[in-house]
Motif scaffolding. Sequence first.
Motif, PDB file in Angstrom:
ATOM      1  N   VAL A  46       0.833  -1.196   0.000  1.00 56.60           N
ATOM      2  CA  VAL A  46       0.000   0.000   0.000  1.00 56.60           C
ATOM      3  C   VAL A  46       0.871   1.249   0.000  1.00 56.60           C
ATOM      4  N   GLY A  47       0.528   2.199  -0.866  1.00 61.20           N
ATOM      5  CA  GLY A  47       1.191   3.496  -0.860  1.00 61.20           C
ATOM      6  C   GLY A  47       0.448   4.432   0.076  1.00 61.20           C
ATOM      7  N   MET A  48       1.132   5.422   0.599  1.00 62.06           N
ATOM      8  CA  MET A  48       0.518   6.404   1.494  1.00 62.06           C
ATOM      9  C   MET A  48       0.924   7.802   1.064  1.00 62.06           C
ATOM     10  N   ALA A  49       0.017   8.756   1.272  1.00 61.57           N
ATOM     11  CA  ALA A  49       0.270  10.106   0.781  1.00 61.57           C
ATOM     12  C   ALA A  49      -0.246  11.148   1.759  1.00 61.57           C
ATOM     13  N   ALA A  50       0.412  12.314   1.744  1.00 64.06           N
ATOM     14  CA  ALA A  50      -0.099  13.464   2.481  1.00 64.06           C
ATOM     15  C   ALA A  50      -1.316  13.992   1.732  1.00 64.06           C
ATOM     16  N   VAL A  51      -2.364  14.314   2.476  1.00 59.30           N
ATOM     17  CA  VAL A  51      -3.598  14.826   1.873  1.00 59.30           C
ATOM     18  C   VAL A  51      -4.005  16.110   2.590  1.00 59.30           C
ATOM     19  N   VAL A  52      -4.636  17.025   1.864  1.00 63.29           N
ATOM     20  CA  VAL A  52      -5.016  18.309   2.443  1.00 63.29           C
ATOM     21  C   VAL A  52      -6.428  18.694   2.015  1.00 63.29           C
ATOM     22  N   HIS A  53      -6.962  19.686   2.722  1.00 63.80           N
ATOM     23  CA  HIS A  53      -8.230  20.290   2.305  1.00 63.80           C
ATOM     24  C   HIS A  53      -8.023  20.905   0.918  1.00 63.80           C
ATOM     25  N   PRO A  54      -8.997  20.782   0.022  1.00 68.99           N
ATOM     26  CA  PRO A  54      -8.809  21.229  -1.368  1.00 68.99           C
ATOM     27  C   PRO A  54      -8.455  22.704  -1.535  1.00 68.99           C
ATOM     28  N   GLU A  55      -8.663  23.542  -0.522  1.00 70.82           N
ATOM     29  CA  GLU A  55      -8.454  24.973  -0.698  1.00 70.82           C
ATOM     30  C   GLU A  55      -7.200  25.524  -0.018  1.00 70.82           C
ATOM     31  N   VAL A  56      -6.257  24.657   0.346  1.00 66.50           N
ATOM     32  CA  VAL A  56      -5.048  25.164   1.013  1.00 66.50           C
ATOM     33  C   VAL A  56      -4.096  25.843   0.031  1.00 66.50           C
ATOM     34  N   GLY A  57      -4.219  25.529  -1.254  1.00 66.88           N
ATOM     35  CA  GLY A  57      -3.439  26.243  -2.257  1.00 66.88           C
ATOM     36  C   GLY A  57      -2.070  25.666  -2.560  1.00 66.88           C
ATOM     37  N   VAL A  58      -1.785  24.438  -2.157  1.00 68.02           N
ATOM     38  CA  VAL A  58      -0.519  23.787  -2.521  1.00 68.02           C
ATOM     39  C   VAL A  58      -0.817  22.416  -3.108  1.00 68.02           C
ATOM     40  N   ASP A  59       0.078  21.922  -3.956  1.00 64.37           N
ATOM     41  CA  ASP A  59      -0.095  20.576  -4.517  1.00 64.37           C
ATOM     42  C   ASP A  59       1.157  19.727  -4.400  1.00 64.37           C
ATOM     43  N   ASN A  60       2.207  20.278  -3.787  1.00 62.78           N
ATOM     44  CA  ASN A  60       3.459  19.539  -3.619  1.00 62.78           C
ATOM     45  C   ASN A  60       4.156  20.011  -2.349  1.00 62.78           C
ATOM     46  N   LEU A  61       4.721  19.053  -1.614  1.00 67.26           N
ATOM     47  CA  LEU A  61       5.523  19.384  -0.440  1.00 67.26           C
ATOM     48  C   LEU A  61       6.804  18.563  -0.468  1.00 67.26           C
ATOM     49  N   THR A  62       7.884  19.178  -0.037  1.00 65.36           N
ATOM     50  CA  THR A  62       9.146  18.461   0.091  1.00 65.36           C
ATOM     51  C   THR A  62       9.189  17.745   1.446  1.00 65.36           C
ATOM     52  N   LYS A  63      10.155  16.893   1.588  1.00 61.52           N
ATOM     53  CA  LYS A  63      10.341  16.211   2.867  1.00 61.52           C
ATOM     54  C   LYS A  63      10.537  17.219   3.991  1.00 61.52           C
ATOM     55  N   GLN A  64      11.368  18.225   3.766  1.00 63.01           N
ATOM     56  CA  GLN A  64      11.631  19.208   4.815  1.00 63.01           C
ATOM     57  C   GLN A  64      10.379  20.014   5.156  1.00 63.01           C
ATOM     58  N   GLN A  65       9.588  20.355   4.170  1.00 65.38           N
ATOM     59  CA  GLN A  65       8.354  21.091   4.432  1.00 65.38           C
ATOM     60  C   GLN A  65       7.387  20.267   5.279  1.00 65.38           C
ATOM     61  N   LEU A  66       7.308  18.976   5.004  1.00 70.44           N
ATOM     62  CA  LEU A  66       6.458  18.107   5.819  1.00 70.44           C
ATOM     63  C   LEU A  66       6.975  18.032   7.249  1.00 70.44           C
TER      64      LEU A  66
END
Length: 315
Positions: free
Chosen positions: A134-154
């Motif tokens: 199983v793969g896992m992913a960071a998910v956000v509310h649709p209106e946060v305005g970002v579509d990519n995060l780096t490891k450091q940002q997470l």
Amino acid sequence: MKKTALLLMVMVLTVVLAACGQNNNNSGGASSPSPESSAPASTTPASESPAAELSGSLLATGSSALLPLVEQASKKFMDGNKGVSIQVQAGGSGTGLTQVSEGQSDIGNSDVFAEEKLDADKAAELVDHQVAVVGMAAVVHPEVGVDNLTKQQLVDIFTGKVTNWKDLGGSDQKIQIINRPSSSGTRATFEKYALGQKSEDLQGSIQEDSSGTVRKLVGETPGAIGYLALSYLDESIKVLKYEGVEATVDNVANGTYPVWAYEHMYTKGEPSELAKAFLDFMLSDEIQNADVVELGYIPASQMQVKRDVNGTITK
């Protein structure tokens, strides 16, 4: 007198020949069965006996990431085995591993190796049955305005260093973390392969046991971020890229996307006859080629890379 005697002899001979002819006709057709032959012949050799039908109950507990697959497979298994009852419960990988280790459940579902949650002696008593990836992913509310995060940002988000999406190029909104409890295998996988470190439970963060509840909260809470198995993704949430790489089945299978885990179904020692039959069913073509793919998991046979308990990747 001679003529009379001759006539009587001819009549007797005629009657005898007629009777013989009637007997011959019977023997040439369907003869009357003897008492010994009247019973129907058995179609099963005496040395063989019909296979016993499966019956009994199983309890599988643990990983909520694996829950949809085990639930769907168990329903199909019970449809084909009317004498079997299978109950599937979530609660987290740590809970599943502890319960199967202590004999409270028949199967412990886990997103992590037993050695990552249990003492070495207890982990050694368990038998690992890997049924999918199983793969896992960071998910956000649709209106946060970002579509990519780096490891450091997470890392900055989950350690509380960054608290507003505008600092990451998004909207001016407070970041609301939706986390999983420490017993969660999804959390352990996300921390190990996305963050590269463990994170503390920050004040103000929300903690939920269920992946389904995490999805609901992220989709309804402004500024929310969480993480989910790919099997839980839908249009109510936005899935983020990790270091510019999309969380897709293909990217997991070829090793491009690093946040993934094996789905384990542990038994204490070798499984019982019923548990083995169900585990074999989990690995059957019927489940692997249909349900596994349909629900967003990956058949282990499709993986082009392997990962050991230490996280080391090999081809």
